[in-house]
Design an enzyme around this catalytic site. Sequence first.
Site, PDB file in Angstrom:
ATOM      1  N   GLU A 146      15.579  13.676 -13.207  1.00 56.13           N
ATOM      2  CA  GLU A 146      16.643  14.051 -11.996  1.00 56.13           C
ATOM      3  C   GLU A 146      15.959  15.200 -11.470  1.00 56.13           C
ATOM      4  OE1 GLU A 146      19.356  12.443 -11.425  1.00 56.13           O
ATOM      5  OE2 GLU A 146      19.075  10.960 -12.884  1.00 56.13           O
ATOM      6  N   GLY A 147      16.217  15.242 -10.152  1.00 57.14           N
ATOM      7  CA  GLY A 147      15.925  16.520  -9.078  1.00 57.14           C
ATOM      8  C   GLY A 147      14.461  16.458  -8.413  1.00 57.14           C
ATOM      9  N   CYS A 148      13.844  15.364  -8.842  1.00 58.43           N
ATOM     10  CA  CYS A 148      12.395  15.256  -8.180  1.00 58.43           C
ATOM     11  C   CYS A 148      12.588  14.572  -6.768  1.00 58.43           C
ATOM     12  CB  CYS A 148      11.425  14.433  -9.179  1.00 58.43           C
ATOM     13  SG  CYS A 148      10.982  15.355 -10.259  1.00 58.43           S
ATOM     14  N   GLN A 149      12.040  15.064  -5.495  1.00 58.81           N
ATOM     15  CA  GLN A 149      11.879  14.311  -4.494  1.00 58.81           C
ATOM     16  C   GLN A 149      11.480  13.022  -4.750  1.00 58.81           C
ATOM     17  OE1 GLN A 149      10.184  16.883  -1.616  1.00 58.81           O
ATOM     18  NE2 GLN A 149      12.035  17.536  -0.937  1.00 58.81           N
ATOM     19  N   SER A 150      10.302  12.652  -5.636  1.00 58.98           N
ATOM     20  CA  SER A 150       9.793  11.464  -5.902  1.00 58.98           C
ATOM     21  C   SER A 150      10.673  10.885  -6.911  1.00 58.98           C
ATOM     22  CB  SER A 150       8.190  11.510  -6.118  1.00 58.98           C
ATOM     23  OG  SER A 150       7.620  12.262  -5.235  1.00 58.98           O
TER      24      SER A 150
END
Length: 91
Positions: free
Chosen positions: A49-53
């Site tokens: 969670e929280g990754c742009q990818s």
Amino acid sequence: MTINQIQDEIIADFSLLDDWMDRYEMIIEMGNELDPMPESEKTPQHLIEGCQSRVWISGELDADNRLQLQADSDAVIVKGIIAMLLKVLSG
């Protein structure tokens, strides 16, 4: 090979390259060489969670009680960074 030795090997490989584009290419190549993660493992439970990818990671202990990791990403640079992480920590 120890974690420190593996890290030193990666650092040595990158230190041979002066150009940032060559370094990016090396990272992308490492990601392309990563063993494919089974689609069955690309679940919300394994999604970071929280990754742009989109990044998935899963692990299990092998018969020798060593952690074996699998991971994948939909972004080529991130996938290369993941490949380095797995090289250092898996096993």
